[in-house]
Write a protein that holds these residues in place. Structure first.
Motif, PDB file in Angstrom:
ATOM      1  N   ASP A 122       5.140   0.601  14.192  1.00 44.65           N
ATOM      2  CA  ASP A 122       5.178   0.601  15.655  1.00 44.65           C
ATOM      3  C   ASP A 122       3.735   0.777  16.113  1.00 44.65           C
ATOM      4  O   ASP A 122       3.114   1.815  15.868  1.00 44.65           O
ATOM      5  CB  ASP A 122       6.053   1.760  16.137  1.00 44.65           C
ATOM      6  CG  ASP A 122       6.152   1.851  17.650  1.00 44.65           C
ATOM      7  OD1 ASP A 122       5.283   1.270  18.343  1.00 44.65           O
ATOM      8  OD2 ASP A 122       7.064   2.533  18.146  1.00 44.65           O
ATOM      9  N   ALA A 123       3.172  -0.229  16.765  1.00 38.83           N
ATOM     10  CA  ALA A 123       1.752  -0.214  17.114  1.00 38.83           C
ATOM     11  C   ALA A 123       1.402   0.919  18.071  1.00 38.83           C
ATOM     12  O   ALA A 123       0.271   1.416  18.065  1.00 38.83           O
ATOM     13  CB  ALA A 123       1.357  -1.555  17.738  1.00 38.83           C
ATOM     14  N   LYS A 124       2.360   1.343  18.874  1.00 33.29           N
ATOM     15  CA  LYS A 124       2.068   2.357  19.901  1.00 33.29           C
ATOM     16  C   LYS A 124       2.160   3.791  19.389  1.00 33.29           C
ATOM     17  O   LYS A 124       1.595   4.708  19.989  1.00 33.29           O
ATOM     18  CB  LYS A 124       3.020   2.177  21.081  1.00 33.29           C
ATOM     19  CG  LYS A 124       2.829   0.877  21.858  1.00 33.29           C
ATOM     20  CD  LYS A 124       3.794   0.797  23.031  1.00 33.29           C
ATOM     21  CE  LYS A 124       3.533  -0.438  23.892  1.00 33.29           C
ATOM     22  NZ  LYS A 124       3.823  -1.695  23.170  1.00 33.29           N
ATOM     23  N   THR A 125       2.878   4.010  18.276  1.00 31.86           N
ATOM     24  CA  THR A 125       3.095   5.380  17.794  1.00 31.86           C
ATOM     25  C   THR A 125       2.755   5.580  16.327  1.00 31.86           C
ATOM     26  O   THR A 125       2.683   6.724  15.867  1.00 31.86           O
ATOM     27  CB  THR A 125       4.561   5.793  17.991  1.00 31.86           C
ATOM     28  OG1 THR A 125       5.404   4.957  17.174  1.00 31.86           O
ATOM     29  CG2 THR A 125       4.981   5.668  19.449  1.00 31.86           C
TER      30      THR A 125
ATOM     31  N   ARG B 105      13.099   4.783  21.312  1.00 34.50           N
ATOM     32  CA  ARG B 105      12.500   6.104  21.487  1.00 34.50           C
ATOM     33  C   ARG B 105      13.545   7.199  21.303  1.00 34.50           C
ATOM     34  O   ARG B 105      13.237   8.290  20.835  1.00 34.50           O
ATOM     35  CB  ARG B 105      11.880   6.211  22.881  1.00 34.50           C
ATOM     36  CG  ARG B 105      10.595   5.410  23.048  1.00 34.50           C
ATOM     37  CD  ARG B 105      10.111   5.466  24.493  1.00 34.50           C
ATOM     38  NE  ARG B 105      11.020   4.752  25.393  1.00 34.50           N
ATOM     39  CZ  ARG B 105      10.990   4.841  26.720  1.00 34.50           C
ATOM     40  NH1 ARG B 105      10.111   5.649  27.301  1.00 34.50           N
ATOM     41  NH2 ARG B 105      11.827   4.155  27.465  1.00 34.50           N
TER      42      ARG B 105
ATOM     43  N   ASN C 267      -3.526  -0.992  19.815  1.00 38.89           N
ATOM     44  CA  ASN C 267      -3.213  -0.063  20.901  1.00 38.89           C
ATOM     45  C   ASN C 267      -4.426   0.412  21.682  1.00 38.89           C
ATOM     46  O   ASN C 267      -4.302   1.297  22.532  1.00 38.89           O
ATOM     47  CB  ASN C 267      -2.419   1.138  20.358  1.00 38.89           C
ATOM     48  CG  ASN C 267      -3.224   1.970  19.372  1.00 38.89           C
ATOM     49  OD1 ASN C 267      -4.407   2.221  19.554  1.00 38.89           O
ATOM     50  ND2 ASN C 267      -2.562   2.400  18.301  1.00 38.89           N
TER      51      ASN C 267
ATOM     52  N   TYR D  41      -0.886  -8.253  14.206  1.00 36.03           N
ATOM     53  CA  TYR D  41      -0.238  -7.361  15.155  1.00 36.03           C
ATOM     54  C   TYR D  41       0.092  -8.089  16.445  1.00 36.03           C
ATOM     55  O   TYR D  41      -0.470  -9.138  16.758  1.00 36.03           O
ATOM     56  CB  TYR D  41      -1.119  -6.141  15.450  1.00 36.03           C
ATOM     57  CG  TYR D  41      -2.449  -6.444  16.113  1.00 36.03           C
ATOM     58  CD1 TYR D  41      -2.588  -6.477  17.503  1.00 36.03           C
ATOM     59  CD2 TYR D  41      -3.583  -6.678  15.346  1.00 36.03           C
ATOM     60  CE1 TYR D  41      -3.813  -6.733  18.113  1.00 36.03           C
ATOM     61  CE2 TYR D  41      -4.819  -6.933  15.936  1.00 36.03           C
ATOM     62  CZ  TYR D  41      -4.925  -6.964  17.320  1.00 36.03           C
ATOM     63  OH  TYR D  41      -6.140  -7.231  17.912  1.00 36.03           O
TER      64      TYR D  41
ATOM     65  N   ARG E 208      -1.702  11.990  16.583  1.00 37.58           N
ATOM     66  CA  ARG E 208      -2.961  11.245  16.627  1.00 37.58           C
ATOM     67  C   ARG E 208      -3.910  11.762  15.550  1.00 37.58           C
ATOM     68  O   ARG E 208      -4.173  12.953  15.469  1.00 37.58           O
ATOM     69  CB  ARG E 208      -3.613  11.359  18.004  1.00 37.58           C
ATOM     70  CG  ARG E 208      -2.883  10.612  19.114  1.00 37.58           C
ATOM     71  CD  ARG E 208      -3.580  10.822  20.462  1.00 37.58           C
ATOM     72  NE  ARG E 208      -2.976  10.003  21.507  1.00 37.58           N
ATOM     73  CZ  ARG E 208      -1.908  10.346  22.206  1.00 37.58           C
ATOM     74  NH1 ARG E 208      -1.324  11.523  21.954  1.00 37.58           N
ATOM     75  NH2 ARG E 208      -1.418   9.564  23.133  1.00 37.58           N
TER      76      ARG E 208
ATOM     77  N   TRP F  54      -3.183   6.500  14.468  1.00 39.22           N
ATOM     78  CA  TRP F  54      -2.005   7.359  14.341  1.00 39.22           C
ATOM     79  C   TRP F  54      -1.756   7.706  12.878  1.00 39.22           C
ATOM     80  O   TRP F  54      -1.974   6.882  11.983  1.00 39.22           O
ATOM     81  CB  TRP F  54      -0.762   6.662  14.883  1.00 39.22           C
ATOM     82  CG  TRP F  54      -0.751   6.472  16.369  1.00 39.22           C
ATOM     83  CD1 TRP F  54      -1.092   5.350  17.054  1.00 39.22           C
ATOM     84  CD2 TRP F  54      -0.382   7.446  17.347  1.00 39.22           C
ATOM     85  NE1 TRP F  54      -0.962   5.552  18.407  1.00 39.22           N
ATOM     86  CE2 TRP F  54      -0.526   6.830  18.621  1.00 39.22           C
ATOM     87  CE3 TRP F  54       0.054   8.770  17.291  1.00 39.22           C
ATOM     88  CZ2 TRP F  54      -0.235   7.496  19.804  1.00 39.22           C
ATOM     89  CZ3 TRP F  54       0.338   9.433  18.469  1.00 39.22           C
ATOM     90  CH2 TRP F  54       0.195   8.794  19.708  1.00 39.22           C
TER      91      TRP F  54
ATOM     92  N   THR G 235      -6.568   4.013  19.140  1.00 37.75           N
ATOM     93  CA  THR G 235      -6.002   5.267  18.631  1.00 37.75           C
ATOM     94  C   THR G 235      -5.510   5.091  17.205  1.00 37.75           C
ATOM     95  O   THR G 235      -4.721   4.192  16.916  1.00 37.75           O
ATOM     96  CB  THR G 235      -4.833   5.748  19.504  1.00 37.75           C
ATOM     97  OG1 THR G 235      -5.300   5.981  20.835  1.00 37.75           O
ATOM     98  CG2 THR G 235      -4.245   7.042  18.957  1.00 37.75           C
TER      99      THR G 235
ATOM    100  N   ASP H 117       1.630  -6.734  20.657  1.00 34.93           N
ATOM    101  CA  ASP H 117       1.551  -5.541  21.500  1.00 34.93           C
ATOM    102  C   ASP H 117       2.455  -4.428  20.990  1.00 34.93           C
ATOM    103  O   ASP H 117       2.231  -3.249  21.299  1.00 34.93           O
ATOM    104  CB  ASP H 117       1.953  -5.882  22.938  1.00 34.93           C
ATOM    105  CG  ASP H 117       0.946  -6.808  23.614  1.00 34.93           C
ATOM    106  OD1 ASP H 117      -0.192  -6.893  23.122  1.00 34.93           O
ATOM    107  OD2 ASP H 117       1.314  -7.438  24.626  1.00 34.93           O
ATOM    108  N   ASP H 118       3.480  -4.790  20.206  1.00 37.94           N
ATOM    109  CA  ASP H 118       4.494  -3.820  19.793  1.00 37.94           C
ATOM    110  C   ASP H 118       4.423  -3.430  18.322  1.00 37.94           C
ATOM    111  O   ASP H 118       4.728  -2.286  17.973  1.00 37.94           O
ATOM    112  CB  ASP H 118       5.894  -4.388  20.070  1.00 37.94           C
ATOM    113  CG  ASP H 118       6.045  -4.877  21.488  1.00 37.94           C
ATOM    114  OD1 ASP H 118       5.849  -4.062  22.414  1.00 37.94           O
ATOM    115  OD2 ASP H 118       6.325  -6.079  21.674  1.00 37.94           O
TER     116      ASP H 118
END
Length: 710
Positions: free
Chosen positions: A304-307, A687, A544, A634, A572, A549, A547, A636-637
């Motif tokens: 998951d690119a965001k987390t 989520r 992202n 990658y 992070r 992770w 960041t 966006d997600d």
């Protein structure tokens, strides 16, 4: 005289009577002490000899995916155990006959059962087969016994004294959508003597001599949550150890459930695509070597690119986690560790270390843009770059003229980056003896997390390797004696020309970090190594906005009653120093790789206008082996990284599979995006957690108003 003799006889009689009375008095006092004063204590001891404590194993906690699908569960299994207390009352002949009868019933060799009955540490005991539990606990000798056999043993107790037959919970693997996931899930094995002693010192009552503990994967990482708390059952037995009935029981407490971020549907596709690509490459002839590609191993990971959560992770070769359930044989264990078999126990995702090849170049671009270069910089992309008396070739000797970083990434121009690496070496580090000389490219690589563990919640992660000046000096110091010994002697018939020549050069100046090392570093060649997971984390930061992770498999711990005990939040690890403008520039260049660059031929007809894929291909050369193929990409997600060792070019070896994974993630059919076909509802990782019902059922996460999981 007669009177005196009679007097003596009466005296003797009196003394004898007094002695007899004293003996009776002593006996009376002793009996009174035993039966009245200490009666309760002795009655308890007598009763204790006819009562035996048996450990009741707790049901181990479930492991489920992000949608609540069971990845690891439990099932009931008939288990046959032998009570060694009873066996100790039998003579040698009776014991051998009993063991032989049991062995015949459960279809094992008597010798194997005898090995299982040995205490670990005793003479002849073998690790993995000996008993490490309590001497009063019946020793399991056979698991998954057929029900008809179990019932026959139960119906004939007189023929099987000391044989305990009962149903126990053992691990099972439901494999939703046919997933394997062995390296993520891990396996169990009996507790060791050292672990047992440590648990006793810490008064850890969740572990006992008959416990099994996690040895790899999430089974090990979250073992304390999953294992539960054992119970104890007291049973009455006769002189031969036969159970007469239950006396009392302390119920066991089941383990907690681990909710993971894995999606079984995506995992299934990732595993199948990795295996398919390896099979395909093994049937293709390598134009460089003239042999078919070996394709000896591979890995794929989806984040998951965001987390940074792990959505899927596959490694080849793999193994069946079921082999550990009934006790693994020495032969099978040797195979899992065997290099000939490809060391199936090794997770290529977290423990495999490979040269990254050209997938390294975006990070070198970021370092260069922070140290004097800019998007407007122009460098020649010729067919070769000369350093001293050696010319470093571009891939297939292609030349593209004077270009910028964006075009260099699109066409994966080696000579462009050679020039950058050489320039920094000349500017800061031409003194080969200076171990502390500055190197902006090395600094940049470390800033993106390379050379260090990512911090994933899986044990045994490899840190990769940054082959800088300090590493090269340390390697020289550790290997100098070996190579100098070869160099100091005349070349023997068993020493190859290459080894002899290398040994002589290494012995003299193996510590020197030369220009050739710097240019190799700039394109991900040489001695620098990364794990596929490290690369995925780096590309996740590109996705992202900078960041880094720490990847997470675990998402939450849920009690047997369905209450959330602990949420495992993303963490992070840091943030890169590149500016947003610099990251946006690299992002645009990697989009160009997908549209017109080295990955474009694998994305013809893919709806890039609706799902923007940024990518970088890589083909890492390894001395004496075929190239390692990479694709790191990658959206966006998601981040998708796949590689095959000795599999050829990056896009050629795994490009089709990477495309197939994105089609699964977004529900793409041909050139259309069909949202309802996405593997994960809403096409993004949920989520929310699965819903745990009172009846024990587990439902998918509740969807939000847009149709996606919250």
């Amino acid at each position: 005289m007669a009177v005196a003799g009679a007097e003596r006889s009466r005296l003797r009689l009196v003394v004898l009577q007094a002695l007899v009375l004293a003996l009776f008095a002593t006996l009376f006092v002793r009996l009174y002490s035993l039966q009245v004063v200490g009666g309760d204590d002795y009655r308890a001891k007598a009763a204790d000899q006819s009562v035996r404590d048996i450990v009741v194993q707790p049901q181990r906690g479930l492991v489920v995916d992000a949608m609540g699908r069971p990845l690891v569960a439990n099932r009931l299994s008939w288990v046959v155990s032998l009570d060694r207390t009873v066996l100790g009352k039998l003579d040698d002949t009776q014991r051998r006959k009993l063991v032989a009868r049991v062995a015949d019933a459960v279809e094992l060799r008597p010798r194997r059962i005898e090995k299982v009955l040995l205490d670990c540490g005793d003479a002849g005991a073998e690790t993995g087969t000996c008993w490490n539990g309590s001497p009063f606990q019946p020793v399991p000798v056979a698991t998954d016994v057929d029900q008809s056999v179990a019932l026959r043993l139960l119906e004939q107790p007189e023929d099987y004294p000391g044989v305990v037959v009962e149903q126990q919970n053992v691990r099972s693997y439901p494999s939703p959508f046919g997933v394997n996931l062995a390296h993520v899930l891990g396996y169990l094995s009996p507790i060791t003597e050292e672990e047992f002693d440590t648990a006793q010192e810490k008064d850890d009552r969740s572990l006992h001599g008959a416990s099994v503990v996690g040895r790899a994967g999430v089974e090990r990482q979250y073992d304390a949550w999953l294992r539960g708390m054992p119970g104890y059952r007291r049973v009455q037995v006769d002189s031969m150890g036969r159970v007469l009935g239950d006396d009392s029981e302390v119920a066991s407490t089941p383990g907690d459930t681990l909710v993971t971020s894995i999606d079984a549907k995506v995992q299934s596709v990732v595993e199948k695509e990795l295996a398919r690509s390896i099979r395909t490459q093994r049937g293709i002839v390598d134009r460089v070597t003239g042999r078919r590609f070996v394709a000896d191993s591979g890995a794929a990971v989806v984040l998951d690119a965001k987390t940074g959560r792990v959505v899927a992770a596959a490694s080849q070769p793999t193994y069946d986690p079921e082999v550990w359930v009934d006790g693994i044989s020495s032969k099978e264990l040797s195979r899992l560790y065997s290099e000939k078999a490809g060391t199936p126990l090794l997770s290529r995702v977290t423990q495999g270390q490979f040269a990254p090849g050209s997938t390294w170049k975006p990070f070198m671009t970021a370092a260069a843009l922070r140290n004097g270069y800019s998007p407007d910089s122009r460098i020649a992309c010729g067919s070769g770059y000369t350093v001293g008396n050696r010319t470093f070739k571009n891939y297939e000797s292609g030349a593209y003229g004077v270009i910028g970083f964006d075009r260099a990434l699109e066409v994966s121009c080696n000579t462009f980056f050679y020039a950058i690496g050489h320039n920094f070496w000349q500017k800061f580090g031409s003194d080969v003896d200076d171990v502390d000389a500055r190197d902006p490219l090395v600094e940049g690589a470390k800033e993106w997390g390379f050379g260090s563990e990512t911090g994933i919640d899986l044990p045994g992660e490899a840190p990769g390797r940054i082959a800088d000046r300090a590493w090269k000096r340390a390697y020289y110091d550790s290997q100098r004696d070996y190579y100098c010994e070869i160099a100091d002697k005349p070349q023997g018939p068993k020493t190859s020309d290459f080894l002899y020549r290398f040994s002589r050069e290494f012995c003299i100046e193996g510590y020197a970090y030369r220009a050739g090392d710097a240019v190799n570093f700039s394109i991900g060649q040489g001695d620098t190594m990364v794990t596929p997971l490290q690369l995925a984390v780096g590309y996740g930061a590109l996705a992202n906005g900078g960041t880094l992770w720490e990847p997470r498999v675990g998402k939450a711990i849920v009690s047997p009653e369905g209450e959330v005990i602990q949420k495992i939040a993303p963490r992070r690890a840091g943030r890169v120093k590149s500016t947003r403008r610099q990251l946006a520039y690299i992002d645009s260049a990697l989009e160009g790789v997908s549209r017109t660059g080295t990955m474009s031929w694998k994305l013809v007809g893919f709806p890039l206008d609706q799902v923007t894929v940024r990518s970088k291909t890589g083909s890492a050369e390894v001395y004496g082996k075929q190239s390692t193929g990479w694709v790191a990409s990658y959206t966006d997600d998601y981040v998708v990284v796949m590689m095959i060792s000795q599999g050829g070019t990056g896009s050629g070896s795994v490009g089709d599979s990477v495309r197939a994974i994105y089609e699964t993630l977004y529900g793409i059919e041909g050139d259309r995006v069909v949202p309802r076909r996405a593997a994960i509802p809403g096409a993004v990782p949920p989520r929310a957690l699965p819903t745990f019902e009172d009846d024990g059922s587990i439902l998918p996460p509740v969807r939000d108003g847009r149709g996606g999981p919250r």
